[in-house]
Design a protein around this motif. Structure first.
Motif, PDB file in Angstrom:
ATOM      1  N   PHE A  92       9.907 -20.531  -6.489  1.00 45.98           N
ATOM      2  CA  PHE A  92       8.567 -20.048  -6.805  1.00 45.98           C
ATOM      3  C   PHE A  92       8.442 -18.588  -6.380  1.00 45.98           C
ATOM      4  O   PHE A  92       9.052 -18.156  -5.399  1.00 45.98           O
ATOM      5  N   TRP A  93       7.606 -17.864  -7.131  1.00 47.35           N
ATOM      6  CA  TRP A  93       7.424 -16.434  -6.880  1.00 47.35           C
ATOM      7  C   TRP A  93       5.947 -16.088  -6.736  1.00 47.35           C
ATOM      8  O   TRP A  93       5.089 -16.679  -7.404  1.00 47.35           O
ATOM      9  N   GLY A  94       5.676 -15.105  -5.900  1.00 47.74           N
ATOM     10  CA  GLY A  94       4.344 -14.530  -5.842  1.00 47.74           C
ATOM     11  C   GLY A  94       4.155 -13.523  -6.964  1.00 47.74           C
ATOM     12  O   GLY A  94       5.072 -13.243  -7.736  1.00 47.74           O
ATOM     13  N   GLN A  95       2.956 -12.959  -7.017  1.00 43.41           N
ATOM     14  CA  GLN A  95       2.623 -12.051  -8.101  1.00 43.41           C
ATOM     15  C   GLN A  95       3.126 -10.635  -7.839  1.00 43.41           C
ATOM     16  O   GLN A  95       3.169  -9.803  -8.748  1.00 43.41           O
ATOM     17  N   GLY A  96       3.516 -10.349  -6.624  1.00 44.72           N
ATOM     18  CA  GLY A  96       4.051  -9.035  -6.279  1.00 44.72           C
ATOM     19  C   GLY A  96       3.000  -8.134  -5.663  1.00 44.72           C
ATOM     20  O   GLY A  96       1.816  -8.202  -6.015  1.00 44.72           O
ATOM     21  N   THR A  97       3.446  -7.290  -4.751  1.00 48.73           N
ATOM     22  CA  THR A  97       2.562  -6.302  -4.129  1.00 48.73           C
ATOM     23  C   THR A  97       3.285  -4.961  -4.076  1.00 48.73           C
ATOM     24  O   THR A  97       4.467  -4.904  -3.739  1.00 48.73           O
ATOM     25  N   GLN A  98       2.578  -3.911  -4.428  1.00 49.09           N
ATOM     26  CA  GLN A  98       3.182  -2.581  -4.525  1.00 49.09           C
ATOM     27  C   GLN A  98       3.301  -1.943  -3.148  1.00 49.09           C
ATOM     28  O   GLN A  98       2.333  -1.904  -2.378  1.00 49.09           O
ATOM     29  N   VAL A  99       4.477  -1.425  -2.876  1.00 47.54           N
ATOM     30  CA  VAL A  99       4.715  -0.613  -1.685  1.00 47.54           C
ATOM     31  C   VAL A  99       5.179   0.759  -2.157  1.00 47.54           C
ATOM     32  O   VAL A  99       6.166   0.864  -2.887  1.00 47.54           O
ATOM     33  N   THR A 100       4.461   1.788  -1.765  1.00 52.79           N
ATOM     34  CA  THR A 100       4.801   3.153  -2.143  1.00 52.79           C
ATOM     35  C   THR A 100       4.980   3.985  -0.884  1.00 52.79           C
ATOM     36  O   THR A 100       4.078   4.042  -0.033  1.00 52.79           O
ATOM     37  N   VAL A 101       6.154   4.597  -0.775  1.00 52.27           N
ATOM     38  CA  VAL A 101       6.455   5.447   0.379  1.00 52.27           C
ATOM     39  C   VAL A 101       6.551   6.883  -0.134  1.00 52.27           C
ATOM     40  O   VAL A 101       7.465   7.234  -0.866  1.00 52.27           O
ATOM     41  N   SER A 102       5.580   7.676   0.248  1.00 53.00           N
ATOM     42  CA  SER A 102       5.519   9.038  -0.277  1.00 53.00           C
ATOM     43  C   SER A 102       4.686   9.910   0.649  1.00 53.00           C
ATOM     44  O   SER A 102       3.727   9.440   1.275  1.00 53.00           O
ATOM     45  N   SER A 103       5.049  11.179   0.720  1.00 54.76           N
ATOM     46  CA  SER A 103       4.251  12.126   1.492  1.00 54.76           C
ATOM     47  C   SER A 103       3.223  12.815   0.609  1.00 54.76           C
ATOM     48  O   SER A 103       2.443  13.644   1.087  1.00 54.76           O
ATOM     49  N   THR A 118       3.888 -19.742   6.034  1.00 48.21           N
ATOM     50  CA  THR A 118       3.739 -18.320   5.788  1.00 48.21           C
ATOM     51  C   THR A 118       5.022 -17.581   6.144  1.00 48.21           C
ATOM     52  O   THR A 118       5.815 -18.031   6.970  1.00 48.21           O
ATOM     53  N   VAL A 119       5.202 -16.448   5.510  1.00 48.19           N
ATOM     54  CA  VAL A 119       6.338 -15.578   5.804  1.00 48.19           C
ATOM     55  C   VAL A 119       5.823 -14.146   5.830  1.00 48.19           C
ATOM     56  O   VAL A 119       4.922 -13.785   5.068  1.00 48.19           O
ATOM     57  N   ALA A 120       6.379 -13.361   6.734  1.00 48.52           N
ATOM     58  CA  ALA A 120       5.964 -11.970   6.862  1.00 48.52           C
ATOM     59  C   ALA A 120       7.188 -11.063   6.859  1.00 48.52           C
ATOM     60  O   ALA A 120       8.297 -11.495   7.209  1.00 48.52           O
ATOM     61  N   LEU A 121       6.959  -9.831   6.461  1.00 52.36           N
ATOM     62  CA  LEU A 121       8.021  -8.825   6.473  1.00 52.36           C
ATOM     63  C   LEU A 121       7.471  -7.582   7.149  1.00 52.36           C
ATOM     64  O   LEU A 121       6.577  -6.918   6.609  1.00 52.36           O
ATOM     65  N   GLY A 131       0.807  -1.207   0.000  1.00 52.76           N
ATOM     66  CA  GLY A 131       0.000   0.000   0.000  1.00 52.76           C
ATOM     67  C   GLY A 131       0.834   1.248   0.000  1.00 52.76           C
ATOM     68  O   GLY A 131       2.048   1.212  -0.261  1.00 52.76           O
ATOM     69  N   LEU A 132       0.172   2.354   0.313  1.00 55.36           N
ATOM     70  CA  LEU A 132       0.805   3.670   0.353  1.00 55.36           C
ATOM     71  C   LEU A 132       1.030   4.066   1.806  1.00 55.36           C
ATOM     72  O   LEU A 132       0.110   3.963   2.637  1.00 55.36           O
ATOM     73  N   VAL A 133       2.226   4.525   2.104  1.00 55.96           N
ATOM     74  CA  VAL A 133       2.553   4.930   3.470  1.00 55.96           C
ATOM     75  C   VAL A 133       3.472   6.143   3.418  1.00 55.96           C
ATOM     76  O   VAL A 133       4.239   6.316   2.455  1.00 55.96           O
ATOM     77  N   GLN A 134       3.393   6.984   4.428  1.00 55.20           N
ATOM     78  CA  GLN A 134       4.259   8.156   4.492  1.00 55.20           C
ATOM     79  C   GLN A 134       5.656   7.772   4.963  1.00 55.20           C
ATOM     80  O   GLN A 134       5.823   6.767   5.663  1.00 55.20           O
ATOM     81  N   PRO A 135       6.652   8.558   4.609  1.00 58.32           N
ATOM     82  CA  PRO A 135       8.009   8.301   5.124  1.00 58.32           C
ATOM     83  C   PRO A 135       8.013   8.222   6.644  1.00 58.32           C
ATOM     84  O   PRO A 135       7.358   9.025   7.322  1.00 58.32           O
ATOM     85  N   GLY A 136       8.736   7.234   7.150  1.00 56.85           N
ATOM     86  CA  GLY A 136       8.774   6.996   8.588  1.00 56.85           C
ATOM     87  C   GLY A 136       7.708   6.040   9.070  1.00 56.85           C
ATOM     88  O   GLY A 136       7.745   5.611  10.237  1.00 56.85           O
ATOM     89  N   GLY A 137       6.779   5.694   8.206  1.00 54.69           N
ATOM     90  CA  GLY A 137       5.692   4.807   8.587  1.00 54.69           C
ATOM     91  C   GLY A 137       6.078   3.344   8.514  1.00 54.69           C
ATOM     92  O   GLY A 137       7.230   2.989   8.234  1.00 54.69           O
ATOM     93  N   SER A 138       5.090   2.492   8.753  1.00 53.57           N
ATOM     94  CA  SER A 138       5.307   1.047   8.785  1.00 53.57           C
ATOM     95  C   SER A 138       4.279   0.328   7.926  1.00 53.57           C
ATOM     96  O   SER A 138       3.148   0.808   7.753  1.00 53.57           O
ATOM     97  N   LEU A 139       4.693  -0.819   7.419  1.00 50.63           N
ATOM     98  CA  LEU A 139       3.809  -1.736   6.709  1.00 50.63           C
ATOM     99  C   LEU A 139       4.234  -3.155   7.035  1.00 50.63           C
ATOM    100  O   LEU A 139       5.412  -3.395   7.335  1.00 50.63           O
ATOM    101  N   ARG A 140       3.278  -4.060   6.941  1.00 48.29           N
ATOM    102  CA  ARG A 140       3.571  -5.476   7.149  1.00 48.29           C
ATOM    103  C   ARG A 140       3.086  -6.251   5.935  1.00 48.29           C
ATOM    104  O   ARG A 140       1.904  -6.191   5.587  1.00 48.29           O
ATOM    105  N   LEU A 141       3.996  -6.969   5.308  1.00 44.52           N
ATOM    106  CA  LEU A 141       3.667  -7.825   4.178  1.00 44.52           C
ATOM    107  C   LEU A 141       3.548  -9.267   4.660  1.00 44.52           C
ATOM    108  O   LEU A 141       4.315  -9.693   5.531  1.00 44.52           O
TER     109      LEU A 141
END
Length: 121
Positions: free
Chosen positions: A110-121, A77-80, A10-20
């Motif tokens: 094997f590969w997943g389809q990919g997920t978009q990570v966008t870091v922007s203010s 499962t694996v998480a980041l 997803g979209l997150v601001q600089p300094g923020g967090s995400l969990r994949l």
């Protein structure tokens, strides 16, 4: 044979967090290594972090101290966990798994389809 399904981008601001998160399913005899790679526009795919079934981790220098990889061997499962995100972390993140589909088979990638990570203010 083996499917990897990612979630959590997803979209997150600089300094923020995400969990994949990524879940592996299908014909799995053993799951040796699970990990995350990323690819930014105009750049090659690069390693972010990997974790073996024995618990050995490997991180890209650019994410050390900010990202944490974890896995649940029971549920494949694996998480980041990504903290202190920077604009330079913007990329498509791909789940990866090295899997043996049977006792007498060589490990396959094997590969997943990919997920978009966008870091922007």
């Amino acid at each position: 044979q083996v499917q990897l399904v990612e979630s959590g981008g997803g979209l997150v601001q600089p300094g923020g967090s995400l969990r994949l998160s990524c879940a592996a399913s299908g014909r799995i005899f053993s799951l040796n290594v699970m990990g995350w790679y990323r690819q930014a526009p105009g750049k090659e795919r690069e390693l972010v972090a990997t974790l073996t079934s024995g618990g050995t981790t490997n991180y890209a220098d650019s994410v050390k101290g900010r990202f944490t990889i974890s896995r649940d061997n029971t549920y494949n499962t694996v998480a980041l966990q990504m903290n202190s995100l920077e604009p330079e972390d913007t990329a498509v993140y791909f789940c990866n798994a090295v899997v043996r589909t049977d006792w007498n088979r060589l490990p396959l990638n094997f590969w997943g389809q990919g997920t978009q990570v966008t870091v922007s203010s």
